[in-house]
Enzyme design. Structure first.
Site, PDB file in Angstrom:
ATOM      1  N   GLY A 152      -9.604 -35.102  20.543  1.00 44.63           N
ATOM      2  CA  GLY A 152      -9.946 -36.322  19.837  1.00 44.63           C
ATOM      3  C   GLY A 152      -9.522 -37.568  20.594  1.00 44.63           C
TER       4      GLY A 152
ATOM      5  N   LEU B 168     -11.493 -39.974  21.371  1.00 44.61           N
ATOM      6  CA  LEU B 168     -12.526 -39.899  22.404  1.00 44.61           C
ATOM      7  C   LEU B 168     -12.727 -41.247  23.095  1.00 44.61           C
ATOM      8  CD1 LEU B 168     -15.212 -37.747  20.532  1.00 44.61           C
ATOM      9  CD2 LEU B 168     -13.284 -36.979  21.933  1.00 44.61           C
TER      10      LEU B 168
ATOM     11  N   ARG C 229     -14.592 -43.001  27.069  1.00 41.51           N
ATOM     12  CA  ARG C 229     -15.778 -42.856  27.918  1.00 41.51           C
ATOM     13  C   ARG C 229     -15.708 -41.632  28.823  1.00 41.51           C
ATOM     14  NH1 ARG C 229     -16.360 -46.370  31.525  1.00 41.51           N
ATOM     15  NH2 ARG C 229     -14.548 -47.696  31.158  1.00 41.51           N
ATOM     16  N   GLY C 230     -14.499 -41.152  29.101  1.00 39.89           N
ATOM     17  CA  GLY C 230     -14.379 -39.913  29.862  1.00 39.89           C
ATOM     18  C   GLY C 230     -14.935 -38.736  29.079  1.00 39.89           C
ATOM     19  N   HIS C 231     -14.520 -38.636  27.818  1.00 40.71           N
ATOM     20  CA  HIS C 231     -15.081 -37.594  26.953  1.00 40.71           C
ATOM     21  C   HIS C 231     -16.591 -37.783  26.792  1.00 40.71           C
ATOM     22  CE1 HIS C 231     -10.833 -37.852  25.340  1.00 40.71           C
ATOM     23  NE2 HIS C 231     -10.928 -36.561  25.594  1.00 40.71           N
TER      24      HIS C 231
ATOM     25  N   LYS D  34     -12.198 -33.348  35.676  1.00 42.84           N
ATOM     26  CA  LYS D  34     -11.367 -33.094  36.850  1.00 42.84           C
ATOM     27  C   LYS D  34     -10.022 -33.814  36.786  1.00 42.84           C
ATOM     28  CE  LYS D  34     -14.874 -32.061  40.375  1.00 42.84           C
ATOM     29  NZ  LYS D  34     -15.430 -32.508  41.684  1.00 42.84           N
TER      30      LYS D  34
ATOM     31  N   VAL E  80     -13.644 -40.313  35.170  1.00 43.66           N
ATOM     32  CA  VAL E  80     -14.232 -41.599  34.790  1.00 43.66           C
ATOM     33  C   VAL E  80     -13.122 -42.644  34.802  1.00 43.66           C
ATOM     34  CG1 VAL E  80     -15.465 -42.886  33.001  1.00 43.66           C
ATOM     35  CG2 VAL E  80     -16.000 -40.474  33.401  1.00 43.66           C
TER      36      VAL E  80
ATOM     37  N   SER F 209      -7.797 -42.171  29.923  1.00 44.46           N
ATOM     38  CA  SER F 209      -6.940 -41.200  29.253  1.00 44.46           C
ATOM     39  C   SER F 209      -6.684 -41.683  27.839  1.00 44.46           C
ATOM     40  CB  SER F 209      -5.607 -41.053  29.998  1.00 44.46           C
ATOM     41  OG  SER F 209      -4.667 -40.323  29.220  1.00 44.46           O
TER      42      SER F 209
ATOM     43  N   ARG G  12      -4.013 -41.511  26.443  1.00 47.56           N
ATOM     44  CA  ARG G  12      -2.664 -42.077  26.435  1.00 47.56           C
ATOM     45  C   ARG G  12      -2.624 -43.514  26.958  1.00 47.56           C
ATOM     46  NH1 ARG G  12      -1.285 -36.470  27.195  1.00 47.56           N
ATOM     47  NH2 ARG G  12       0.266 -35.835  25.654  1.00 47.56           N
TER      48      ARG G  12
END
Length: 276
Positions: free
Chosen positions: A28, A30, A32-34, A148, A176, A185, A187
């Site tokens: 969760g 979320l 832009r990487g997700h 990655k 991303v 991230s 975080r």
């Protein structure tokens, strides 16, 4: 879009799907990487299932399980906007019906899990294996998508699929980054404005190392020194040069070198890496 909260409803839904299924496992929060993982799955599969589950077994005793962001409604809205087929958002009791002492013990392969993040977060990858294998059994995907950025996790999941003879294609997806080059991230939300600027030393160190490699430098010790000079304002957990089996390297091996960094900015621990 279906929102599935129980194993029974997920199994019933999965049985109804006759074409290719892409799976994106997440905890969760979320970003832009997700979103890039989800969008790739949507392009490559007839159906896409996203899981949203903050997995307790991969958090250590002193880690931020209770504080981990859980904006479920926002996550569901994004998934629906993107065109996701279904979101699996179970409670802990669904995923772990037995108490710890009654559970089957699963362990990540030692040669991939004992160093780097595995050394810093004891038992973390055992927890990852616990949840990923359960999710794979439940979703039975054609393809599963992993970023990655969490490279050690990616390598362990690839090995898991090969070792257990699972008929799932693991699709690695590029890191991303924000416009300032910081890797996305969940975080990052913990960083204040000052810490955010300090964190930019991480991508800068990797960029400078890459530039030195492009100019012909191959000695990992010299490259590490260059990176650590840029990271000197941060609390660096590690900056390591490894092959794809996470074995330490003394010299750069083209197409088989990973440069991995973990550093703390304030109270926030950030990861990044470079594939050479």
């Amino acid at each position: 879009m279906r929102v599935l909260e129980t194993i029974a409803t997920l199994r019933e839904y999965r049985k109804s799907l006759k074409e290719s299924v892409g799976f994106v496992p997440t905890m969760g929060a979320l970003h832009r990487g997700h979103q890039s993982l989800i969008e790739r799955s949507l392009k490559e599969n007839s159906h896409t299932i996203v899981s949203v589950f903050v997995n307790p077994t991969q958090f250590g005793a002193n880690e931020d399980f209770s504080a981990y962001p859980r904006p479920l409604e926002k996550d569901l809205a994004l998934c629906e906007k993107l065109g996701v087929s279904a979101v699996f958002a179970p409670k802990i009791g669904e995923m772990y019906p037995y108490e710890i002492e009654q559970r089957l013990k699963l362990y990540a392969p030692t040669f991939l899990s004992h160093s780097l993040e595995g050394a810093a977060r004891k038992g973390h990858f055992d927890g990852v294996v616990q949840v990923v294998l359960r999710l794979f059994h439940l979703t039975n995907p054609t393809r599963a998508y992993f970023g990655k950025k969490d490279v050690q996790q990616l390598l362990i999941v690839q090995h898991l699929v090969q070792d257990l003879l699972l008929d799932i294609e693991i699709v690695p997806c590029e890191i991303v980054r924000d416009s300032d080059h910081l890797a996305l991230s969940s975080r990052n939300v913990y960083l204040n404005a000052t810490e955010r600027k300090q964190a930019l030393a991480i991508p800068k160190a990797l960029e400078n190392i890459k530039q030195a490699i492009d100019k012909g430098e191959k000695a990992c010790e010299k490259l590490k020194k260059l990176g650590l000079e840029i990271l000197e304002t941060l609390e660096v957990d590690y900056l390591e040069f490894c092959n794809h089996k996470l074995e330490p390297l003394k010299t750069i091996e083209p197409t088989n070198t990973l440069i991995l960094v973990a550093a703390r900015v304030g109270k926030t621990r950030l990861l990044d890496n470079l594939w050479v």
